[in-house]
Design a protein around this motif. Structure first.
Motif, PDB file in Angstrom:
ATOM      1  N   SER A 192      13.005  55.962  73.629  1.00  0.00           N
ATOM      2  CA  SER A 192      13.311  56.484  72.295  1.00  0.00           C
ATOM      3  C   SER A 192      14.819  56.598  72.073  1.00  0.00           C
ATOM      4  O   SER A 192      15.313  56.288  70.986  1.00  0.00           O
ATOM      5  CB  SER A 192      12.670  57.859  72.103  1.00  0.00           C
TER       6      SER A 192
ATOM      7  N   GLU B   6      14.595  52.598  62.723  1.00  0.00           N
ATOM      8  CA  GLU B   6      13.755  53.711  62.295  1.00  0.00           C
ATOM      9  C   GLU B   6      12.449  53.559  63.063  1.00  0.00           C
ATOM     10  O   GLU B   6      11.840  52.489  63.087  1.00  0.00           O
ATOM     11  CB  GLU B   6      13.492  53.642  60.792  1.00  0.00           C
TER      12      GLU B   6
ATOM     13  N   GLU C 264       8.856  55.828  65.085  1.00  0.00           N
ATOM     14  CA  GLU C 264       8.016  57.016  65.210  1.00  0.00           C
ATOM     15  C   GLU C 264       7.204  56.890  66.488  1.00  0.00           C
ATOM     16  O   GLU C 264       6.742  55.795  66.839  1.00  0.00           O
ATOM     17  CB  GLU C 264       7.093  57.105  64.001  1.00  0.00           C
TER      18      GLU C 264
ATOM     19  N   ARG D  27       3.877  58.321  68.486  1.00  0.00           N
ATOM     20  CA  ARG D  27       2.614  59.057  68.444  1.00  0.00           C
ATOM     21  C   ARG D  27       1.799  58.672  69.661  1.00  0.00           C
ATOM     22  O   ARG D  27       1.500  57.498  69.870  1.00  0.00           O
ATOM     23  CB  ARG D  27       1.824  58.733  67.185  1.00  0.00           C
TER      24      ARG D  27
ATOM     25  N   LYS E 166       5.319  51.752  54.945  1.00  0.00           N
ATOM     26  CA  LYS E 166       4.887  52.025  56.317  1.00  0.00           C
ATOM     27  C   LYS E 166       3.361  52.015  56.376  1.00  0.00           C
ATOM     28  O   LYS E 166       2.696  52.534  55.496  1.00  0.00           O
ATOM     29  CB  LYS E 166       5.395  53.385  56.771  1.00  0.00           C
TER      30      LYS E 166
ATOM     31  N   TYR F 107       0.233  53.159  58.795  1.00  0.00           N
ATOM     32  CA  TYR F 107      -0.187  53.940  59.956  1.00  0.00           C
ATOM     33  C   TYR F 107      -1.545  53.466  60.477  1.00  0.00           C
ATOM     34  O   TYR F 107      -2.187  54.156  61.257  1.00  0.00           O
ATOM     35  CB  TYR F 107      -0.273  55.421  59.573  1.00  0.00           C
TER      36      TYR F 107
END
Length: 62
Positions: A29, A38, A40, A42, A54, A56
């Motif tokens: 990260s 950019e 994320e 999870r 985006k 998901y």
């Protein structure tokens, strides 16, 4: 002579180590952030957002 199952009938030499899982999330990260992407995280997935909007769809729930 080949064994039909490679995990059976093979003599073990030495000591087998307990399987371990190393989490590299923090290191990866930091590098991705330094690059300027950019992203994320999870669960065990790091998704780099390179498109809009985006999605998901395949990202695990938080």
């Amino acid at each position: 002579m080949l064994c039909p199952n490679p995990n059976q009938g093979v003599p073990a030499k030495g000591r087998q180590l307990t399987p371990s899982k190393i989490d590299h999330t923090d290191e990866i990260s930091k590098v991705v952030e330094q690059i300027g992407f950019e992203f994320e995280v999870r669960g065990d997935v790091l998704r780099i957002w390179y498109y809009m909007p985006k999605s998901y769809e395949d990202l695990p729930h938080a």
